[in-house]
Design an enzyme around this catalytic site. Sequence first.
Site, PDB file in Angstrom:
ATOM      1  N   GLY A 248       0.818  -1.215   0.000  1.00 32.78           N
ATOM      2  CA  GLY A 248       0.000   0.000   0.000  1.00 32.78           C
ATOM      3  C   GLY A 248       0.846   1.257   0.000  1.00 32.78           C
ATOM      4  O   GLY A 248       0.509   2.252  -0.667  1.00 32.78           O
ATOM      5  N   ASP A 249       1.960   1.242   0.730  1.00 34.61           N
ATOM      6  CA  ASP A 249       2.874   2.385   0.742  1.00 34.61           C
ATOM      7  C   ASP A 249       3.483   2.595  -0.640  1.00 34.61           C
ATOM      8  O   ASP A 249       3.744   3.729  -1.062  1.00 34.61           O
ATOM      9  CB  ASP A 249       3.992   2.157   1.753  1.00 34.61           C
ATOM     10  CG  ASP A 249       3.460   1.803   3.133  1.00 34.61           C
ATOM     11  OD1 ASP A 249       2.390   2.323   3.504  1.00 34.61           O
ATOM     12  OD2 ASP A 249       4.101   0.983   3.822  1.00 34.61           O
TER      13      ASP A 249
END
Length: 303
Positions: A248-249
């Site tokens: 997600g980052d």
Amino acid sequence: MIYTCTLNPSIDYFLDVNEFRTGQINRVKNDKKMPGGKGINVSIVLKRLGVSSETLGFIGGFTGDFIKQALVKEDIRTNFIEVSGDSRINVKVKSDTETEINGHAPDITKENIDQLFNQLKELTDQDILVLSGSVPESLPKTIYKDMMEVVSKKNVKVIVDTSGPAFNEVVTMKPFLIKPNHLELGDYFGVELTNVEDIVSHARKLIDLGVEHVIVSMGGKGALLVGKEDAVFASAPKGQVKNSVGAGDSVVGGFLAEYSVSGDIVKAFHNGAASGSATAFSVDLCTKEDVEALLPEVKLSEV
């Protein structure tokens, strides 16, 4: 400049163990220590994709020194505030199953918070601020909202990737971009979201509250970009998932790497989706070569 803020950095200690068993002595096959924290991951991905950033947040002790030095080795600018106590260590055991043990954050004082706010007051309308990750127990739950109030006076673009109470606090602060996954989006509205149409409908409710853009990640089912007028779906490429940590980052990092150059929201979303998959298919955060290889496999379509 892009600034990433990680309020709760860590050393992530990865242990590869054959047939891990509780209550017994386990031998480590391989191990790896890395600086951890969602904002730090975004800065690492940005650097690997050729874009500079500066990391903000709180670090302390010998573990904080490791975090800072590891980022300096990656040629990433750091401007952390030193606190008393050690930055936490998160242990991640990979065996026939995955087990995580997350450490406790050091206490952060009002003086430390004031130092951070003074840094934020120096930002301008040419800057982007990424607020990403969990909030330490010693900080007020409204800390992200309070930070956004400081930078809103300078028209700084703010990207938020968090969950729980911190997510609830920032929605009404009109961030430039917010990136929940479909479960976090459902939690905010108290519903279970199982299909694209429902996800788009509820993401648009965030737009109605003042959020400019919403990226909803759906793991192996792809991702959605929802704006005031349009919604775009990005397919997930085929591949073996080796690592969910930082995917997600990487979406945020990939998005910013393209947006900071072109200013094109859809192209940035395309790059972010490819970056998230590239990390998921790797044992580490994505590389530029991996992202470029996956871009043609990530198909965009209007919803």
